[in-house]
Design an enzyme around this catalytic site. Structure first.
Site, PDB file in Angstrom:
ATOM      1  N   ASP A   9       0.869  -1.166   0.000  1.00  0.00           N
ATOM      2  CA  ASP A   9       0.000   0.000   0.000  1.00  0.00           C
ATOM      3  C   ASP A   9       0.913   1.226   0.000  1.00  0.00           C
ATOM      4  OD1 ASP A   9      -2.396   1.588   0.376  1.00  0.00           O
ATOM      5  OD2 ASP A   9      -1.777   1.794   2.475  1.00  0.00           O
ATOM      6  N   ASP A  11      -0.049   5.034   0.950  1.00  0.00           N
ATOM      7  CA  ASP A  11      -0.213   6.071   1.970  1.00  0.00           C
ATOM      8  C   ASP A  11      -0.053   5.510   3.375  1.00  0.00           C
ATOM      9  OD1 ASP A  11      -0.789   7.528  -0.269  1.00  0.00           O
ATOM     10  OD2 ASP A  11      -2.943   7.621   0.084  1.00  0.00           O
TER      11      ASP A  11
END
Length: 288
Positions: A9, A11
């Protein structure tokens, strides 16, 4: 051909902020949004940095962003992102995340960014990091402008579906793959692989990781890529990568070491990077 991959991922896992919200000021300076939107984005960034974003907040953010971007010129967005990328995103990259990425490369795995942010932001970030693939949200464009419709939303179960499709295409066994995320909304992504790890987890993911016995890492040191001297660093798996099995052990050791050192407490399909290859099954929009 690599036999496995590490999925990250973006962020609060690889970078310290929301990649979408981080570009609020450049978009304002480029005339795409007004001052009110900048202030709302700054507040959203503050909330996101404290607690992450749950499913309801992500849905509100999705609606706001798609409404706001309707009619934007695609070429202008790409130009702004590329011109401000190093200034905006480079200082946000977690040093620890860069170490883990290097470790997977040393072990011979492909590195894939999987993000709900828009491809307009995620693809250039992926190029900057030197990853192999990017999965991100894809918005519909017509006549060089965004229509406000979403073609593919890289969120929740959609992330896991894209990972399975990419693994089938590349011949990766997901049981041998790794995944890293900070959010409980990414449980499908983490559950899709044999080696999931929670990074800077929100409350929901921390609980789920504890129940499943997953490693938990805390990344706390944002740095610039320029400050990382490749010559001065020893790869994390050096001295350990004696074949595939030993390389896997090296990554697991690194995860446990990080966990012990720090106590636990938005738009496109897959594309090859850094070469400018269009997304799979879709031509890159004019001006990209």
């Amino acid at each position: 051909m690599t036999r496995a991959a590490a999925f990250f991922d973006l962020d609060k896992t690889v970078i310290a902020k929301s990649s979408t919200l981080a570009f609020g000021r450049p978009f304002f300076q480029g005339g795409l949004i007004n001052r009110r939107a900048v202030l709302k984005g700054a507040y959203a960034q503050f909330v996101f940095s404290l607690a992450g974003a749950d499913a309801d907040q992500m849905e509100r953010m999705r609606r706001q962003i798609t409404a706001m971007t309707t009619g934007w010129d695609v070429a202008v967005v790409h130009e702004i992102v590329r011109e401000t990328l190093h200034e905006i995103v480079d200082p946000l990259i977690y040093d620890e995340a860069a170490d883990v990425i290097e470790a997977h490369r040393a072990a011979g795995r492909a590195v894939v960014i999987v993000s709900s942010s828009g491809a307009e932001m995620v693809e250039p970030i992926g190029e900057m990091l030197g990853v192999d693939r990017v999965v991100a949200t894809r918005m519909v464009t017509r006549d060089g402008q965004y229509t406000g419709e979403i073609e593919f939303y890289a969120y929740g179960e959609n992330k896991a579906t894209a990972m399975r499709d990419l693994a089938a295409e590349q011949g990766w066994d997901l049981a041998d793959c790794f995944a890293y995320s900070d959010s409980v909304t990414d449980l499908p992504m983490l559950e899709a692989v044999g080696h999931p790890t929670a990074v800077n987890p929100d409350r929901g993911l921390r609980k789920a990781a504890a129940e499943r016995g997953w490693p938990v890492l805390e990344f706390t040191r944002p740095v610039t890529l320029r400050s990382r001297s490749a010559a001065a660093r020893t790869p994390v798996v050096t001295g350990t990568a004696m074949g595939v099995g030993a390389a896997v052990a090296g990554i697991a050791w690194y995860a446990r070491r990080r966990a012990l050192r720090t106590p636990a407490g938005g738009v496109v399909a897959a594309v090859a990077l850094p070469a400018p290859v269009p997304p799979i099954g879709r031509r890159r929009p004019r001006g990209a």
